[in-house]
Design a protein around this motif. Structure first.
Motif, PDB file in Angstrom:
ATOM      1  N   TYR A  97       0.852  -1.195   0.000  1.00  0.00           N
ATOM      2  CA  TYR A  97       0.000   0.000   0.000  1.00  0.00           C
ATOM      3  C   TYR A  97       0.889   1.246   0.000  1.00  0.00           C
ATOM      4  CZ  TYR A  97       1.033  -0.713   4.935  1.00  0.00           C
ATOM      5  OH  TYR A  97       1.684  -0.942   6.118  1.00  0.00           O
ATOM      6  N   MET A 142       2.846   4.475   1.028  1.00  0.00           N
ATOM      7  CA  MET A 142       3.347   4.996   2.305  1.00  0.00           C
ATOM      8  C   MET A 142       4.071   6.310   2.039  1.00  0.00           C
ATOM      9  SD  MET A 142       4.732   1.385   3.662  1.00  0.00           S
ATOM     10  CE  MET A 142       6.045   2.042   4.637  1.00  0.00           C
ATOM     11  N   GLU A 159       5.816   8.091   4.033  1.00  0.00           N
ATOM     12  CA  GLU A 159       7.146   8.205   4.637  1.00  0.00           C
ATOM     13  C   GLU A 159       8.217   7.662   3.702  1.00  0.00           C
ATOM     14  OE1 GLU A 159       4.532   6.885   5.891  1.00  0.00           O
ATOM     15  OE2 GLU A 159       4.484   6.916   8.067  1.00  0.00           O
ATOM     16  N   PHE A 196      -1.306  20.165 -14.096  1.00  0.00           N
ATOM     17  CA  PHE A 196      -1.684  21.576 -14.061  1.00  0.00           C
ATOM     18  C   PHE A 196      -1.760  22.139 -15.477  1.00  0.00           C
ATOM     19  CE2 PHE A 196      -0.710  26.118 -13.739  1.00  0.00           C
ATOM     20  CZ  PHE A 196      -1.720  26.504 -12.881  1.00  0.00           C
ATOM     21  N   GLY A 254     -32.642  35.013 -25.416  1.00  0.00           N
ATOM     22  CA  GLY A 254     -33.229  35.883 -24.400  1.00  0.00           C
ATOM     23  C   GLY A 254     -32.475  37.181 -24.200  1.00  0.00           C
ATOM     24  N   ARG A 307     -29.371  37.726 -24.087  1.00  0.00           N
ATOM     25  CA  ARG A 307     -28.075  37.638 -23.403  1.00  0.00           C
ATOM     26  C   ARG A 307     -26.958  37.847 -24.409  1.00  0.00           C
ATOM     27  NH1 ARG A 307     -31.209  33.858 -21.533  1.00  0.00           N
ATOM     28  NH2 ARG A 307     -31.753  33.786 -19.325  1.00  0.00           N
ATOM     29  N   PRO A 308     -25.769  38.241 -23.928  1.00  0.00           N
ATOM     30  CA  PRO A 308     -24.638  38.397 -24.858  1.00  0.00           C
ATOM     31  C   PRO A 308     -24.313  37.057 -25.526  1.00  0.00           C
ATOM     32  CG  PRO A 308     -23.933  38.556 -22.573  1.00  0.00           C
ATOM     33  CD  PRO A 308     -25.412  38.597 -22.562  1.00  0.00           C
ATOM     34  N   SER A 327     -21.974  34.185 -23.427  1.00  0.00           N
ATOM     35  CA  SER A 327     -22.749  34.258 -22.199  1.00  0.00           C
ATOM     36  C   SER A 327     -21.952  33.586 -21.083  1.00  0.00           C
ATOM     37  CB  SER A 327     -24.085  33.565 -22.452  1.00  0.00           C
ATOM     38  OG  SER A 327     -24.855  33.505 -21.301  1.00  0.00           O
ATOM     39  N   PRO A 367     -21.484  33.120 -17.741  1.00  0.00           N
ATOM     40  CA  PRO A 367     -21.877  32.137 -16.717  1.00  0.00           C
ATOM     41  C   PRO A 367     -22.299  30.792 -17.305  1.00  0.00           C
ATOM     42  CG  PRO A 367     -22.852  34.256 -16.238  1.00  0.00           C
ATOM     43  CD  PRO A 367     -22.230  34.372 -17.592  1.00  0.00           C
ATOM     44  N   MET A 368     -22.967  30.833 -18.488  1.00  0.00           N
ATOM     45  CA  MET A 368     -23.427  29.577 -19.068  1.00  0.00           C
ATOM     46  C   MET A 368     -22.270  28.703 -19.551  1.00  0.00           C
ATOM     47  SD  MET A 368     -26.523  29.858 -18.558  1.00  0.00           S
ATOM     48  CE  MET A 368     -27.269  28.486 -19.389  1.00  0.00           C
ATOM     49  N   ILE A 391     -19.347  28.417 -18.013  1.00  0.00           N
ATOM     50  CA  ILE A 391     -18.478  27.962 -16.922  1.00  0.00           C
ATOM     51  C   ILE A 391     -18.575  26.446 -16.699  1.00  0.00           C
ATOM     52  CG2 ILE A 391     -17.969  28.191 -14.443  1.00  0.00           C
ATOM     53  CD1 ILE A 391     -17.010  30.555 -16.082  1.00  0.00           C
ATOM     54  N   PRO A 392     -19.788  25.851 -16.673  1.00  0.00           N
ATOM     55  CA  PRO A 392     -19.834  24.394 -16.484  1.00  0.00           C
ATOM     56  C   PRO A 392     -19.025  23.632 -17.535  1.00  0.00           C
ATOM     57  CG  PRO A 392     -22.005  25.317 -16.143  1.00  0.00           C
ATOM     58  CD  PRO A 392     -21.147  26.435 -16.652  1.00  0.00           C
ATOM     59  N   PHE A 424     -21.500  30.387  -7.424  1.00  0.00           N
ATOM     60  CA  PHE A 424     -21.713  30.314  -8.858  1.00  0.00           C
ATOM     61  C   PHE A 424     -23.044  29.655  -9.199  1.00  0.00           C
ATOM     62  CE2 PHE A 424     -21.402  28.036 -12.878  1.00  0.00           C
ATOM     63  CZ  PHE A 424     -21.326  29.127 -13.705  1.00  0.00           C
ATOM     64  N   LEU A 437     -25.697  31.190 -11.695  1.00  0.00           N
ATOM     65  CA  LEU A 437     -26.046  30.509 -12.945  1.00  0.00           C
ATOM     66  C   LEU A 437     -27.568  30.375 -13.089  1.00  0.00           C
ATOM     67  CD1 LEU A 437     -24.892  29.018 -15.433  1.00  0.00           C
ATOM     68  CD2 LEU A 437     -25.068  26.918 -14.130  1.00  0.00           C
ATOM     69  N   TRP A 452     -29.071  33.760 -13.719  1.00  0.00           N
ATOM     70  CA  TRP A 452     -28.715  34.186 -15.076  1.00  0.00           C
ATOM     71  C   TRP A 452     -29.584  33.468 -16.115  1.00  0.00           C
ATOM     72  CZ3 TRP A 452     -25.221  37.605 -17.302  1.00  0.00           C
ATOM     73  CH2 TRP A 452     -24.928  37.406 -18.659  1.00  0.00           C
TER      74      TRP A 452
END
Lengths: 184, 403
Positions: free
Chosen positions: A46, A48, A50, A67, A94, A96-97, A100, A102-103, A105-106, B268, B272, B275
């Motif tokens: 397993y 370890m 140390e 990263f 609707g 929106r720009p 968009s 926030p949309m 981000i997921p 967030f 969301l 928004w």
């Protein structure tokens, strides 16, 4: 493996010591390191933490690759979503720009995780030289216990400090339950 | 397992340090409160005083409450990380005895900040529709329940913990766990209402279902950072000097990291959904936080409260080093004042005429409350051991990371 080492011990991959407890292995690894050996490895059923310290391992290339992979996924995911929604198929939703934020981000988040995860797994496999169908340590029969309940330390003959008899004496001083030669 | 015998007594030098820290904190606290009151009274209305009072109170009340929550959580989950901060958590939770009384000025001055409690607000159609919940007697009743919950839970948990230490009986340990399970559940339910009562009703037409959870998580982040900063300070002397291991710091750093991400995640999710819906009654909250200069503060939060701590805590070396992790903890504690400020102040701007309001009181009030809080905290730390000697897995937790 240097050719020099092969000349002195052509028929030997290294010497392997078996330990009954994890504590003994950590102590042995630390003393092997302090004795000046560099080409050696420790085996435990397993993980370890140390052991990393005892062997003085500081290779964090996987973390760096992960990263960078994550960063690529982040930028790539956001760019892909933006390109689709603003360039390839602009659609007013609707009022929106088009980009968009926030949309998106997921998607950005998922791509970050996906690429970071894949980079971590792949770079780990590649840098470990896996998959590896053959490895000399398995030539020692009791080594099968390394995945269950036994702890092993193997000093390779490729180490410049390696000497068949001196190294065996050194290993014997670490209080192992057994010492075995590892065929190449 | 070999355990070298150490003294688990608090070093006399550490008691001296704690006493000194207590005095300094008390001085800052008194100074902060005097300045806040003086400046508050010098203004034409008490409105600004109560807004800043809420900023300072909410920040530090949250720290106390989250100490209680994390204390209960660590009884349920176990783990060496919880063991090492258990006594500081108890010291933090005990400040609740004093903190709950600071609700009273808010209730008395309610008309200065809670528009719905004023005559004009009560006459509002939407408020009247919410009258079943939004009425002053019920608000008083709910506050009494919160206060009773805090006092009873803190009293029982600290009392039984002492009993556990004296008797070393696993029966007492089991009792602590049995109380903590419903305790955590009740905490989240009650504190959701508390966050609605004291923060969300600043904007009484607006609502968000994730608000309570978000508030509790922000509190936990504050408390966790306070604990990390405290134990690195305590680790300079016995008994923490040999109690605190790199592994403990690493674990606590990971929890700080997780809470930072959870804070951003919840913030967030709220954005969301708002928004996507784009409904007039929902977007008010964000419009106020984006226009008239508040947008810059929102950006500061995004970068300073999430991106920077995220990148810092991403690195293992930062989490494993006592000095760097303490610095990150203190940094988050400072930037979190901005978060609480943004929860409170933008509610008082007008959508039609937005402009940012930064008062010197928003700085002095958190300092005042913080000084008092820390003075109480350091005072509590001086009594009793700094290590949870009665914990059933005491030696295992102390040797965390050793085989």
């Amino acid at each position: 493996m240097s050719s020099h080492a092969k000349e002195t011990a052509p028929s030997l991959y290294g010497l392997m010591a078996e330990f009954a407890t994890p504590t003994e292995l950590v102590v042995a690894a630390r003393r092997t390191r302090e004795a000046g050996f560099r080409k050696f490895d420790a085996f435990s059923p397993y993980p370890m933490h140390e052991l990393d310290e005892a062997m003085d391992l500081h290779d964090n290339r996987v973390a760096k690759f992960t990263f960078i992979g994550g960063l690529c996924g982040c930028v790539g995911g956001f760019s892909l979503a933006s390109w689709c929604a603003a360039v390839a198929y602009p659609l007013n939703i609707g009022g929106r720009p088009l980009i968009s934020v926030p949309m998106f981000i997921p998607v950005t988040f998922e791509c970050t995780i996906l690429l970071a995860g894949l980079t971590a797994a792949i770079s780990m496999l590649v840098m470990n030289g896996l998959p590896s169908p053959y490895h000399p340590v398995f030539n020692v029969d009791p080594f099968a216990g390394a995945s269950r309940s036994k702890f092993f330390l193997c000093i390779e003959s490729a180490d410049p400090k390696f000497d068949r008899h001196a190294t065996e004496n050194f290993l014997a001083g670490l209080n192992p339950s057994e010492i075995a030669e590892v065929a190449p | 397992m070999t355990t070298t015998e150490h003294s688990y007594e608090t070093a006399p030098a550490l008691i001296g340090t704690l006493r000194k820290a207590q005095n300094i904190a008390a001085m800052f606290g008194l100074l902060g409160i005097i300045v806040t009151i003086a400046l508050g009274l010098s203004q034409p209305t008490l409105d600004q005083f109560f807004r800043s009072y809420l900023v300072g109170f909410w920040y530090w009340f949250g720290a106390s409450a989250a100490c209680l929550l994390i204390l209960m959580t660590q009884y349920l989950t176990g783990g060496a990380w919880g063991f090492i901060i258990r006594k500081p958590l108890e010291a933090g939770a005990k400040t609740l005895y004093a903190m709950v009384f600071f609700f009273i000025p808010l209730l008395l001055g309610r008309e200065h900040i809670y528009w719905w409690t004023t005559k004009e607000g009560m006459a509002d159609k939407v408020i009247q529709a919410k009258n079943l919940y939004l009425n002053v007697p019920f608000l008083f009743g709910r506050t009494a329940i919160y206060a009773a919950f805090f006092i009873i839970m803190t009293y029982l948990l600290t009392k039984w913990s002492k009993e556990e230490e004296e008797t070393k009986s696993t029966k007492v340990s089991a009792r602590l766990e049995a109380l903590s399970a419903p305790g955590v559940l009740a905490f989240f339910i009650l504190m959701t209402f508390c966050a609605v009562d004291y923060l969300m009703t600043l904007e009484p037409h607006w609502y968000s279902t994730v608000y309570g959870f978000l508030t509790v998580i922000s509190w936990c982040l504050t408390a966790m950072c306070l604990m990390v900063a405290t134990i690195t300070l305590l680790a300079k002397e016995a008994p923490m000097d040999h109690g605190l291991k790199t592994k403990h710091l690493h674990d606590l750093g990971k929890l700080m990291f997780a809470l930072t991400m959870l804070w951003a995640y919840l913030q967030f999710s709220q954005l969301l959904i708002t928004w996507s819906g784009n409904l007039p009654e929902e977007i008010v909250w964000y419009i106020k936080r984006w226009n008239g200069g508040y947008g810059w503060v929102s950006l500061i939060l995004l970068i300073g409260h999430f991106a920077l701590p995220f990148l810092m805590l991403l690195q293992q070396s930062v989490k494993k080093n006592a000095k760097t992790i303490a610095m990150v903890a203190i940094y988050i504690l400072i930037v979190h004042v901005v978060d609480v400020y943004m929860m409170v102040e933008p509610n008082f701007t007008k959508v039609s005429d937005p402009h940012i309001s930064i008062s010197i009181l928003d700085i002095t009030a958190p300092i005042g409350f913080g000084g008092l809080w820390l003075a109480l905290f350091f005072h509590n730390l001086q009594s009793g051991s700094l290590l949870a000697l009665g914990a059933p897995d005491f030696h295992k937790a102390l040797n965390h990371g050793k085989h």
